[in-house]
Enzyme design. Structure first.
Site, PDB file in Angstrom:
ATOM      1  N   CYS A 108       0.836  -1.206   0.000  1.00  0.00           N
ATOM      2  CA  CYS A 108       0.000   0.000   0.000  1.00  0.00           C
ATOM      3  C   CYS A 108       0.873   1.259   0.000  1.00  0.00           C
ATOM      4  CB  CYS A 108      -0.956  -0.053   1.197  1.00  0.00           C
ATOM      5  SG  CYS A 108      -2.305   1.155   1.139  1.00  0.00           S
ATOM      6  N   ASN A 109       0.649   2.182   0.907  1.00  0.00           N
ATOM      7  CA  ASN A 109       1.414   3.424   0.901  1.00  0.00           C
ATOM      8  C   ASN A 109       2.897   3.204   1.160  1.00  0.00           C
ATOM      9  OD1 ASN A 109      -0.718   5.100   0.273  1.00  0.00           O
ATOM     10  ND2 ASN A 109      -1.151   5.682   2.385  1.00  0.00           N
TER      11      ASN A 109
END
Length: 201
Positions: A108-109
Site C-alpha cells: 500500500c502506501n
C-alpha cells in the site's frame, strides 16, 4: 541469520495488511507452531505503543534505535504514517536492508514510500497504481516501465503490493522466506482466497 521478521509500523498503520503473513508465520492449520521457523516482531519509531487506523494499539518490540542489524525480513505495513515526516526515519533502515540483500516487503502506501526514495528503480514492482507511484516518487522514481499491474510482485528479494492485496503480499513473502513448501503456501493462499465453503463443497 536471525529468524525475526520485523514489521515496521508507523502511526495510523493498516493493521489488516499484516494479518495473513503474521498468522502463517506463527501457526499452522490447527494451532500455534511449537517451533516456528520465524518469529514476528514489531518495530516502531519509539517504544511507545503505536496506533492502528482501527484504533488498536500495539506495543513495539524494538524502536528504530534498538532494532537488530540482523533479521530475516523487513516488512513495511501501509497506512497513513507514510505520508508524514516520520517516514523519513525508515529510509536508512531500508537502504541498509536492500544493500544487505535482505527480504523487504512494502504494501500500500509503503510501496509508494519505496518509489519516493528510489528503491523501486531497478526492480519490477507494483503498488497503489502507477499514478500514485509517480506522484509520490516525483523525480526520484525513474522506473515506470518496471511497474506491473498485479496485486503483488516479487523481484530481487523485494515484494510490493497494493492495499487490497494483503493475501497476495503474504504469499509472495512466504515463498521468499521458504516458510513452508510451495504446495502448502499455495493451499494457505487458496483457502483464504476462495473460502472454506468454496473449497469444501
Amino acid at each position: 541469520m536471525n529468524n525475526e521478521i520485523l514489521y515496521v509500523l508507523l502511526p495510523d498503520f493498516a493493521e489488516h495488511e499484516m494479518v495473513y503473513l503474521a498468522q502463517a508465520i506463527a501457526s499452522d492449520d490447527y494451532a500455534l507452531k511449537e517451533n516456528p521457523k520465524y518469529v514476528n516482531k514489531i518495530v516502531a519509531p519509539s517504544m511507545e505503543s503505536v496506533k492502528a487506523i482501527g484504533g488498536f494499539r500495539m506495543v513495539p518490540d524494538y524502536s528504530f534505535d534498538t532494532m537488530p542489524e540482523d533479521y530475516a525480513a523487513l516488512v513495511l505495513i501501509g497506512g497513513f504514517g507514510w505520508m508524514t515526516p516520520i517516514a523519513d526515519k525508515v529510509v536508512p533502515v531500508v537502504s541498509k536492508a536492500v544493500a544487505d540483500g535482505k527480504i523487504v516487503g512494502a504494501v500500500c502506501n509503503a510501496a509508494s514510500f519505496m518509489a519516493k526514495h528510489g528503491f523501486l528503480n531497478n526492480i519490477n514492482h507494483t503498488g497503489n497504481g502507477l499514478d500514485q507511484l509517480k506522484l509520490w516518487g516525483g523525480e526520484n522514481y525513474s522506473n515506470p516501465d518496471g511497474y506491473i499491474h498485479k496485486q503483488a510482485v516479487a523481484d530481487h528479494n523485494i515484494v510490493t503490493a497494493n492495499g487490497s492485496a494483503t493475501l497476495e503480499f503474504a504469499k509472495e513473502l512466504l515463498l521468499l522466506l521458504e516458510n513452508d513448501t510451495p504446495e502448502r503456501i499455495e493451499m494457505y493462499y487458496q483457502f483464504n482466497k476462495q473460502g472454506f465453503c468454496e473449497l469444501f463443497k
